[in-house]
Design a protein around this motif. Structure first.
Motif, short mmCIF file in Angstrom:
data_model
loop_
_atom_site.label_atom_id
_atom_site.label_comp_id
_atom_site.label_asym_id
_atom_site.label_seq_id
_atom_site.Cartn_x
_atom_site.Cartn_y
_atom_site.Cartn_z
N LEU A 154 -2.18 24.84 17.58
CA LEU A 154 -1.36 23.91 18.37
C LEU A 154 -0.70 24.62 19.54
CD1 LEU A 154 0.25 21.87 15.47
CD2 LEU A 154 -1.21 20.93 17.25
N SER A 155 -0.09 25.77 19.28
CA SER A 155 0.60 26.47 20.37
C SER A 155 -0.39 26.96 21.43
CB SER A 155 1.45 27.62 19.83
OG SER A 155 0.68 28.56 19.17
N SER A 156 -1.62 27.28 21.04
CA SER A 156 -2.61 27.70 22.03
C SER A 156 -3.02 26.54 22.94
CB SER A 156 -3.85 28.29 21.34
OG SER A 156 -4.62 27.28 20.75
N GLN A 157 -2.79 25.33 22.49
CA GLN A 157 -3.08 24.14 23.30
C GLN A 157 -1.82 23.64 24.03
OE1 GLN A 157 -6.10 22.62 23.75
NE2 GLN A 157 -6.98 24.32 22.62
N GLY A 158 -0.72 24.38 23.90
CA GLY A 158 0.53 23.99 24.55
C GLY A 158 1.27 22.88 23.82
N LEU A 159 0.95 22.68 22.54
CA LEU A 159 1.61 21.65 21.73
C LEU A 159 2.64 22.28 20.82
CD1 LEU A 159 -1.64 19.70 20.81
CD2 LEU A 159 0.14 18.95 22.41
N PRO A 160 3.68 21.54 20.44
CA PRO A 160 4.72 22.10 19.57
C PRO A 160 4.17 22.43 18.17
CG PRO A 160 5.34 19.89 20.36
CD PRO A 160 3.98 20.17 20.85
N GLY A 216 -4.97 3.17 -3.78
CA GLY A 216 -5.23 1.91 -3.09
C GLY A 216 -3.99 1.19 -2.60
N TRP A 217 -3.01 1.95 -2.16
CA TRP A 217 -1.80 1.34 -1.61
C TRP A 217 -1.86 1.44 -0.09
CZ3 TRP A 217 2.80 3.46 0.75
CH2 TRP A 217 3.82 2.52 0.89
N LYS A 218 -1.98 0.29 0.56
CA LYS A 218 -2.09 0.23 2.02
C LYS A 218 -3.21 1.14 2.52
CE LYS A 218 2.57 -1.34 2.74
NZ LYS A 218 3.62 -1.53 3.71
N SER A 219 -4.37 0.98 1.94
CA SER A 219 -5.50 1.89 2.21
C SER A 219 -5.89 1.96 3.67
CB SER A 219 -6.71 1.46 1.39
OG SER A 219 -6.46 1.60 0.03
N ARG A 220 -5.82 0.84 4.37
CA ARG A 220 -6.22 0.85 5.78
C ARG A 220 -5.30 1.76 6.60
NH1 ARG A 220 -9.77 -3.74 7.11
NH2 ARG A 220 -9.77 -5.16 5.35
N VAL A 221 -4.02 1.73 6.31
CA VAL A 221 -3.05 2.57 7.03
C VAL A 221 -3.34 4.04 6.75
CG1 VAL A 221 -0.61 3.23 7.18
CG2 VAL A 221 -1.25 0.81 7.01
N TRP A 222 -3.53 4.38 5.48
CA TRP A 222 -3.74 5.79 5.12
C TRP A 222 -5.11 6.27 5.58
CZ3 TRP A 222 0.55 8.09 4.50
CH2 TRP A 222 1.65 7.40 3.99
N ALA A 223 -6.10 5.39 5.58
CA ALA A 223 -7.41 5.76 6.11
C ALA A 223 -7.30 6.04 7.62
CB ALA A 223 -8.43 4.66 5.84
N ALA A 224 -6.50 5.25 8.32
CA ALA A 224 -6.29 5.49 9.75
C ALA A 224 -5.62 6.84 9.99
CB ALA A 224 -5.46 4.36 10.36
N ILE A 225 -4.70 7.22 9.12
CA ILE A 225 -4.03 8.51 9.25
C ILE A 225 -5.02 9.65 9.00
CG2 ILE A 225 -2.30 10.02 8.15
CD1 ILE A 225 -0.56 7.44 7.88
N ILE A 226 -5.88 9.49 8.01
CA ILE A 226 -6.90 10.52 7.76
C ILE A 226 -7.86 10.60 8.95
CG2 ILE A 226 -8.91 11.11 6.34
CD1 ILE A 226 -7.30 10.09 3.91
N ALA A 227 -8.25 9.46 9.50
CA ALA A 227 -9.14 9.45 10.67
C ALA A 227 -8.48 10.17 11.85
CB ALA A 227 -9.51 8.02 11.05
N PHE A 228 -7.20 9.89 12.10
CA PHE A 228 -6.48 10.58 13.17
C PHE A 228 -6.41 12.08 12.90
CE2 PHE A 228 -2.57 12.33 14.96
CZ PHE A 228 -2.78 12.06 16.31
N ASN A 229 -6.17 12.45 11.65
CA ASN A 229 -6.13 13.86 11.26
C ASN A 229 -7.47 14.53 11.58
OD1 ASN A 229 -4.60 15.98 9.88
ND2 ASN A 229 -6.12 15.78 8.26
N MET A 230 -8.56 13.84 11.30
CA MET A 230 -9.89 14.42 11.55
C MET A 230 -10.20 14.50 13.05
SD MET A 230 -11.19 15.57 8.85
CE MET A 230 -9.54 16.07 8.43
N ILE A 231 -9.74 13.53 13.81
CA ILE A 231 -9.91 13.61 15.27
C ILE A 231 -9.16 14.83 15.80
CG2 ILE A 231 -9.31 12.48 17.46
CD1 ILE A 231 -9.92 9.78 15.97
N THR A 232 -7.97 15.06 15.26
CA THR A 232 -7.18 16.23 15.64
C THR A 232 -7.90 17.52 15.26
OG1 THR A 232 -5.17 14.92 15.33
CG2 THR A 232 -4.91 17.31 15.43
N VAL A 233 -8.48 17.55 14.07
CA VAL A 233 -9.24 18.73 13.62
C VAL A 233 -10.42 18.98 14.57
CG1 VAL A 233 -10.81 19.56 11.81
CG2 VAL A 233 -8.59 18.60 11.20
N LEU A 234 -11.13 17.92 14.91
CA LEU A 234 -12.27 18.07 15.81
C LEU A 234 -11.82 18.62 17.16
CD1 LEU A 234 -14.22 14.83 14.90
CD2 LEU A 234 -15.05 17.17 14.63
N TYR A 235 -10.70 18.15 17.66
CA TYR A 235 -10.19 18.61 18.95
C TYR A 235 -9.71 20.07 18.89
CZ TYR A 235 -7.05 19.20 22.92
OH TYR A 235 -6.42 19.69 24.03
#
Length: 127
Positions: free
Chosen positions: A37-43, A64-83
């Motif tokens: 993160l710091s190498s990308q200038g992020l906190p 299975g509690w609010k699965s769509r919300v938590w799946a979206a968080i995992i997807a965002f996490n993976m986009i961040t990993v890819l970046y």
């Protein structure tokens, strides 16, 4: 009925496998993520979000509690990993001739699938 069992299997598989990544980070620290993160200038503080994406989200996805919300968080996490970790690997082969980003893409696309399909019948809270 088979659709709902398939959704349960997908949730448990993605959540269960992702949870091991989170547990590893909880036991061994997230210093390497802070460095990326710091190498990308992020906190560096943003690194603590990995615990949400790799511990909380998988647990709630499994039950299975609010699965769509938590799946979206995992997807965002993976986009961040890819970046952060695999930005230059999208068109590369890794060890043993495998696609260099196959694991993060597996999690990303599986999470997007759950996001689109919902949790199914066998969940604490259907969505």
């Amino acid at each position: 009925m088979a659709d709902n069992i398939a959704k349960l299997i997908l949730r448990v598989m993605v959540g269960g496998m992702m949870l091991f990544h989170g547990i590893h980070k909880a036991l061994n620290g997230i210093g390497f993520i802070k460095g990326m993160l710091s190498s990308q200038g992020l906190p560096e503080m943003l690194a603590y979000g990995v615990y949400v994406g790799e511990i909380l989200a998988p647990i709630f996805l499994i039950i299975g509690w609010k699965s769509r919300v938590w799946a979206a968080i995992i997807a965002f996490n993976m986009i961040t990993v890819l970046y952060l970790a695999h930005g230059g690997d999208l068109l590369s082969l890794g060890a043993h001739g495998a696609w260099a980003v196959e694991l993060p893409m597996f999690y990303l696309l599986s999470a997007v699938t759950i996001l689109l399909m919902g949790s199914g019948k066998y969940a604490v809270m259907r969505d």
